[in-house]
Design an enzyme around this catalytic site. Sequence first.
Site, short mmCIF file in Angstrom:
data_model
loop_
_atom_site.label_atom_id
_atom_site.label_comp_id
_atom_site.label_asym_id
_atom_site.label_seq_id
_atom_site.Cartn_x
_atom_site.Cartn_y
_atom_site.Cartn_z
N GLY A 222 6.22 -10.75 -1.98
CA GLY A 222 5.88 -9.38 -1.99
C GLY A 222 4.87 -9.31 -0.92
O GLY A 222 4.43 -10.03 -0.35
N GLY B 292 2.66 -5.42 0.91
CA GLY B 292 2.07 -4.17 0.85
C GLY B 292 0.57 -4.22 1.66
O GLY B 292 0.46 -4.90 2.38
N GLY B 293 -0.05 -2.97 1.44
CA GLY B 293 -1.14 -2.53 1.94
C GLY B 293 -2.12 -3.68 1.93
O GLY B 293 -2.90 -3.77 2.77
N GLY C 257 -1.81 -6.88 1.50
CA GLY C 257 -1.38 -8.30 2.01
C GLY C 257 -0.11 -8.93 1.56
O GLY C 257 0.73 -7.98 1.14
N VAL D 10 2.24 -11.48 -0.99
CA VAL D 10 2.13 -12.37 -2.04
C VAL D 10 3.13 -13.75 -2.04
O VAL D 10 4.48 -13.47 -1.35
CB VAL D 10 2.44 -11.66 -3.12
CG1 VAL D 10 2.48 -12.48 -4.71
CG2 VAL D 10 1.42 -10.37 -3.55
N LYS E 211 -1.97 -14.20 -4.11
CA LYS E 211 -1.95 -12.91 -3.56
C LYS E 211 -3.05 -13.01 -2.51
O LYS E 211 -4.34 -13.02 -2.59
CB LYS E 211 -2.39 -11.79 -4.42
CG LYS E 211 -2.67 -10.35 -3.98
CD LYS E 211 -2.93 -9.54 -5.27
CE LYS E 211 -3.18 -8.01 -5.15
NZ LYS E 211 -3.50 -7.50 -6.12
N ASP F 97 -5.57 1.81 -13.61
CA ASP F 97 -4.46 2.13 -12.59
C ASP F 97 -2.96 1.53 -13.43
O ASP F 97 -2.21 0.62 -12.85
CB ASP F 97 -4.60 1.05 -11.45
CG ASP F 97 -3.86 1.53 -10.17
OD1 ASP F 97 -3.09 2.81 -10.19
OD2 ASP F 97 -3.69 0.77 -9.27
#
Length: 929
Positions: free
Chosen positions: A615, A617-618, A620, A622, A636, A732
């Site tokens: 994985g 994303g913004g 970092g 995974v 992560k 969230d």
Amino acid sequence: MDQRHKVILLQLLLFQVLLVASQTDSRDYSALNSLTQSWSNKPQSWVGQDPCSSWDGIRCSNTRITQLRVPGLNIGGQLSSAIESLSELDTLDLSYNTGLTGTIPEEIGNMKKLKSLSLVGCGFSGPIPDSIGSLTQLTFLALNSNRFSGNIPRSLGNLTNINWLDLAENELEGTIPVSDDQGRPGLDLLLKAQHFHMGSNKLSGTIPEKLFNSSMILEHVLFDHNQLEGSVPSSISSVGTLEVLRLDKNGLTGGVPANLNRLGKLSEIYLSHNKLNGSLPDFTGMNSLTYVDMSDNAFNASNVPSWVSSLPELTTVILGQNQVGGILNLSSYSESLQLINLESNEITEIEPQNNLPSFEIRLANNPVCRESGSSENSYCKEAVPNPSFYSTPSNNCSPPPCSSDQIASPNCICAYPYTGLLISRALSFSNFSDASYYRELEQSLMDTFRNQSIPVDSVALSNPMRNSTSDNFEVTLQCFPSQSDRFNSTGVLNIAFLLSNQIYKPPEFFSPYIFKGANYDYTGGEPKSSKSSHTGVIVGAVVAVVVFIVLASLAGMYAIRQKRRAERSAGLNPFANWEQNKNSGTAPQLKGGRWFAFDDLRKYTNNFSETNTIGSGGYGQVYQGTLPSGELVAIKRAAKESMQGAVEFKTEIELLSRVHHKNLVSLVGFCFEKGEQMLVYEYIPNGTLMDSLSGKSGIWMDWIRRLKVALGAARGLAYLHELANPPIIHRDIKSSNILLDHHLNAKVADFGLSKLLVDSERGHVTTQVKGTMGYLDPEYYMTQQLTEKSDVYSYGVLMLELATARRPIEQGKYIVREVMRVMDTTKDLYNLHSILDPTIMKTKPKGLEKFVMLAMRCVKEYAAERPTMAEVVKEIESIIELVGLNPNSESATTSETYEEAGGGNAQHPYREEDFSYSGMFPSTRVEPQ
């Protein structure tokens, strides 16, 4: 090198070997430190880094901690998952620490060597973990006098070595579990158990016939003060070892089994305050019987049965408020009798009327007492409970005047005693004024203290009484210290441990018992001086001078060694240099989780290779990693540009280390080293719910699976809101933060924005607005007051996402508003055909209307109109049951993130003009998908 130097070197080496040998295993020290770092009122001896050497309540074997025994020390805090790291522990006793609260972590089931677990009289709540059933070496389990709720775990039937099982005085409900044809365990499998103590709960249903069998060795069966129904099971008579049976204060019906008189060892039987009827049972031949209470039922008899006055050991018979008639014949009776209570029956005559026996007889509200002149008879007068005034007398001495908070002992010494209530759950006598019972109890206590070498000078008993609520007999116990005016911590915990673990064996008339210790606030005193102690000081001083000469030369070496060891320990602590500034805050307060070195994580991920990436994303990347144990983990790793999120990093570590639930992602550990921020999670193989709904994962999400996912996520949130202490608001909730395991069970992830609801009375946390647009609670956005209902709103959006497979904001359209626009409750499927996911429309999804209606209640604009997560769980369970499934069985996008610095005149986050361009809210935090 001359001979003298060789001798000195040998001494130095010997000293160093002894020093190393005395140290506690570093794993156990780290685990104990992690477990107790948030505890208050820890023993004063808990200093340094060697618990095995001198810490009160710690016992070790070959540098490994095997016993943690700290009852009665007024400790406060919680029992975290770090307890599992004390892998050699065989005894855990935290009793009488009312400040210990929260839930018992599931990880306690990993302590496979545990033999004794005692948490009596603490403040624990929530369900009893199923994982306790994995502790197959357990022989002693005492969880009584807490606030545990939920059902008795069926898994306790796996504790085949258990002897003592005490779950009394909690809030447990549901039925008594027994084994079934599906291979599931139950309490009937506990063939080594001698004690079933489950009174004063909310247990319901019947007492299963299967619960008892002839292979059992039960002595005490206590199910009093519950909500049990049905008949008394005849299978009880097969347990020939039974001595005490308490089924009083329930709703039992029917007659008493005729074969109950086969219980030749039965001493006490309590069946009062039920709805039992039929003939009085025949207890003839039960020559061990001492106490019988069958009052407040509907038993009938034409005459008082002969066993009432003839059984040789019988002291007390209570048959009041029944339908017993005829004659009470007392021409012959047992010398042991103290009381016959037949109040409010139909007794017409007593024989002989002259020369009545000396024991107490109560016949008020019977026909025999309605005759002319009979009111003068003592047995016809209403019984008035007389308080018992026994108090241990002094031992032929005059009690001295003591300071206001000191008490004179029976030996006339002013001191601070350790105090508590000694409680008998089945008392075989009714004459509370008979001092001989108390003297025997005092003597047995002192004999035990002396045999165990506990420094007790004397004991005192006072204020004996029958508790009208529990029907137990209570007496205040005071233990006075010897050679000092107070106990130190060791003395208190040794007394408390002896009583909490049933090491003290009372006289038969007082068994079974429990002890409820009070807080002791006077530890720290030293023994009084005497001539012998002065002599010891002189001798000690001489020896000290000699020893000083030897040790002075070693001090430098020891100091250097300790400094190096401290430096190594600091290097192992990832937060030793945690920056104390506004960006990172104070160092995390951990209750579990491993510290991983950067080099180790690099090795576990093949140097963070691209093939291990699962994985990005913004935040970092995974990575999938494999620990030396073979366990798969998800690592992560924060990108350099996102390192400013130190507060979120710390928050996620703190929260995940203290919450444990099957529907929450578990934190395995973390790394804060070499400028890196990494979180190590359990590996969840089937990715995010968002990926499954979008088709990216290739998982077929039919309606049943979606319901199971909704239920799992709801249960995880309900745990955070209801059982975490203090409650946790996730802040969230979204489909990319719901992960799916092997069985597609939902696990709530990502606690980086979570908040603790410390002030539960206010019910909210005032904080800057953070969250993901599309899921954000409008009331929170407008007021900046974050509540548990903010999570409920986000969850409602998630439910609509499950039903439609649409992102919350898609092409400028907001899913909540779109559902409201087309919804018509008068039409089939509420007219939602055009907006529902075609995948679930191939067959009409049963319960979908209720599901959508629940979702719309969750997304009400005002928080007060939304349900709680606990209510949501119940409603989804009912929907699943409507589908015809068991809700407890195992089931086989990126939205923009919004962050506003608070203040000013906030507008509603979902104004119509917002939908013209969903990208108007800049993404400040994108999670790896």
